[in-house]
Scaffold this active site. Structure first.
Site, short mmCIF file in Angstrom:
data_model
loop_
_atom_site.label_atom_id
_atom_site.label_comp_id
_atom_site.label_asym_id
_atom_site.label_seq_id
_atom_site.Cartn_x
_atom_site.Cartn_y
_atom_site.Cartn_z
N ILE A 152 2.58 42.10 -55.67
CA ILE A 152 2.01 42.47 -54.19
C ILE A 152 0.63 41.75 -54.00
O ILE A 152 0.18 41.39 -52.93
CB ILE A 152 2.05 43.88 -53.44
CG1 ILE A 152 3.57 45.34 -53.57
CG2 ILE A 152 2.13 44.17 -52.21
CD1 ILE A 152 3.70 45.93 -53.28
N ASP A 171 -8.19 44.71 -61.44
CA ASP A 171 -7.09 45.15 -62.01
C ASP A 171 -7.52 45.08 -63.38
O ASP A 171 -8.14 45.01 -64.09
CB ASP A 171 -6.34 43.77 -61.89
CG ASP A 171 -4.95 44.00 -62.11
OD1 ASP A 171 -3.89 44.23 -61.40
OD2 ASP A 171 -4.48 44.81 -63.28
N THR A 230 -2.08 50.22 -47.88
CA THR A 230 -0.18 50.40 -47.82
C THR A 230 0.34 50.95 -49.21
O THR A 230 1.07 50.86 -49.46
CB THR A 230 0.25 49.10 -47.10
OG1 THR A 230 -0.66 48.34 -48.81
CG2 THR A 230 -0.12 48.53 -46.04
N SER A 231 -1.06 51.50 -50.37
CA SER A 231 -0.48 51.62 -51.83
C SER A 231 0.56 53.26 -51.60
O SER A 231 1.18 53.26 -51.46
CB SER A 231 -1.12 50.97 -52.20
OG SER A 231 -2.37 51.71 -52.50
N ARG A 232 -0.19 54.37 -51.77
CA ARG A 232 0.00 56.04 -51.35
C ARG A 232 -1.70 56.75 -50.98
O ARG A 232 -2.44 56.19 -51.68
CB ARG A 232 -0.19 56.44 -53.06
CG ARG A 232 1.21 55.66 -53.55
CD ARG A 232 2.58 56.18 -52.95
NE ARG A 232 3.58 56.46 -53.32
CZ ARG A 232 3.99 54.95 -53.81
NH1 ARG A 232 4.20 54.71 -52.17
NH2 ARG A 232 5.31 55.42 -54.05
N ASP A 256 -0.82 52.55 -43.54
CA ASP A 256 -0.08 52.97 -43.38
C ASP A 256 0.09 54.08 -44.51
O ASP A 256 1.30 55.00 -44.46
CB ASP A 256 1.03 51.94 -44.15
CG ASP A 256 2.23 52.09 -43.97
OD1 ASP A 256 3.17 52.20 -42.80
OD2 ASP A 256 3.23 51.53 -45.17
N GLU A 261 0.27 63.05 -46.06
CA GLU A 261 1.99 62.87 -44.79
C GLU A 261 3.13 63.71 -44.65
O GLU A 261 3.16 63.69 -44.06
CB GLU A 261 1.57 61.56 -45.36
CG GLU A 261 2.59 61.09 -46.49
CD GLU A 261 2.95 59.17 -46.77
OE1 GLU A 261 3.54 59.44 -46.50
OE2 GLU A 261 1.69 58.67 -46.77
#
Length: 335
Positions: A152, A171, A230-232, A256, A261
């Site tokens: 991604i 990374d 948008t990962s976790r 997101d 959640e």
């Protein structure tokens, strides 16, 4: 092979029945938790999505369980240690939405950068076409920090280059040849935090990435930066986002995913539990602060959700089940 499939939409049933002729499939609507009273002594496989927690207690309900197929890349919803103890094989969908999620990350970013949500609300709710307070900013020339340069992350880097952005990335495993060809440079995490105008998270959730951004390191973030996740949800400590917004460290956030959640749909029952978890309760309250914040856009974990990506998920999941049935499992999760 007997399979118990926890499904979301009715259309899934026909596809899997047609594709797995010869297997016995029991379809249960909803999550593993939605079907807590269901037990099956003969089921050899279960098929789940990330909204199903597969715990040690859940595995006890399926004493003959040999295989878990998760319709997702992430597998943090499965108790890997218990699965290993029970000699249960797990397969995931390693790639299905790398471009899909990357595109959505930039949808969140553009919505914040150009104040699309407040502009839309102004027109719909007030019938006003006033431009006051809606001045945004260009992406071109801004520095974006990509945290996690995997599948991604690589697509996010390509999109960022298309906007004319300066791209830096962090990374754990560097590929300098790819960095040179893809027009970005690797930096240390703290340098990314202090240099990036936009921080975009694309890492899996594991013990090393949980609360990767936290109350201890938010002070290192460049003042006025925007955070995209948008990962976790657990990759970011929720209280840290609240504090960063309150102090003006972050000027906005596109999220997101959220910590806890799953509890947001049932916060009332959490509050009235006999012994509510204080940390969970605190996180739910912090999430509500974020939902109400004018500089935060929150979506309900839909970055993956396009027809094309869903088709890839289903096709790979079917292949995973067929391969296991033939004794040659693929896309294995190491547990």
């Amino acid at each position: 092979m007997k399979i118990v499939y926890f499904y979301e939409e009715e259309s899934e049933k026909a596809l899997f029945q047609e594709s797995l002729v010869g297997d016995e499939i029991v379809f249960l609507k909803g999550t593993v938790q939605d079907n807590q009273n269901y037990q099956d002594e003969t089921a050899e496989a279960i098929v789940v999505f990330v909204n199903s927690q597969v715990t040690a207690e859940d595995m006890k309900r399926f004493p003959n369980l040999k295989f878990i197929a998760t319709r997702s890349t992430g597998f943090d919803h499965i108790d890997l240690s218990e699965a290993k103890n029970r000699n249960i094989t797990i397969s995931n969908v390693p790639t299905y939405g790398e471009n899909t999620v990357a595109e959505f990350s930039f949808a969140l970013l553009l919505a914040l950068a150009r104040k699309i949500y407040p502009a839309y609300n102004r027109v719909v709710e007030k019938g006003s076409f006033s431009q006051e307070g809606l001045k945004g900013f260009d992406l071109s020339g801004k520095t974006i920090g990509i945290v996690g340069a995997g599948n991604i992350g690589k697509h996010s880097i390509a999109i960022a280059n298309g906007f004319g952005m300066e791209v830096i990335a962090f990374d754990a495993y560097r590929n300098e040849e790819f960095a040179q060809n893809a027009n970005f440079k690797y930096v240390e995490f703290d340098q990314l935090l202090s240099s990036a105008d936009i921080i975009s998270l694309h890492v899996p959730l594991n013990p090393h990435t949980r609360h990767l951004i936290n109350k201890e390191n938010i002070s290192k973030i460049k003042k006025g930066a925007i955070l995209i996740n948008t990962s976790r949800g657990e990759v970011v400590e929720t209280e840290a986002i609240v504090e960063a917004l309150e102090k003006g460290i972050l000027s906005g956030a596109g999220l997101d995913v959220l910590e806890e959640e799953g509890l947001m749909d049932d916060e009332i029952s959490l509050i009235f539990q006999e012994h509510p978890n204080p940390e969970s309760l605190k996180t739910v309250l912090a999430n509500q602060y974020l939902i109400d914040h004018p500089q935060v856009i929150i979506t309900p974990h839909i970055a993956f959700d396009t027809q094309e990506a869903i088709n890839r998920i289903f096709n790979t999941s079917i292949e995973n089940l067929k391969a296991f049935g033939k004794g040659n499992p693929i896309n294995l999760v190491k547990n």
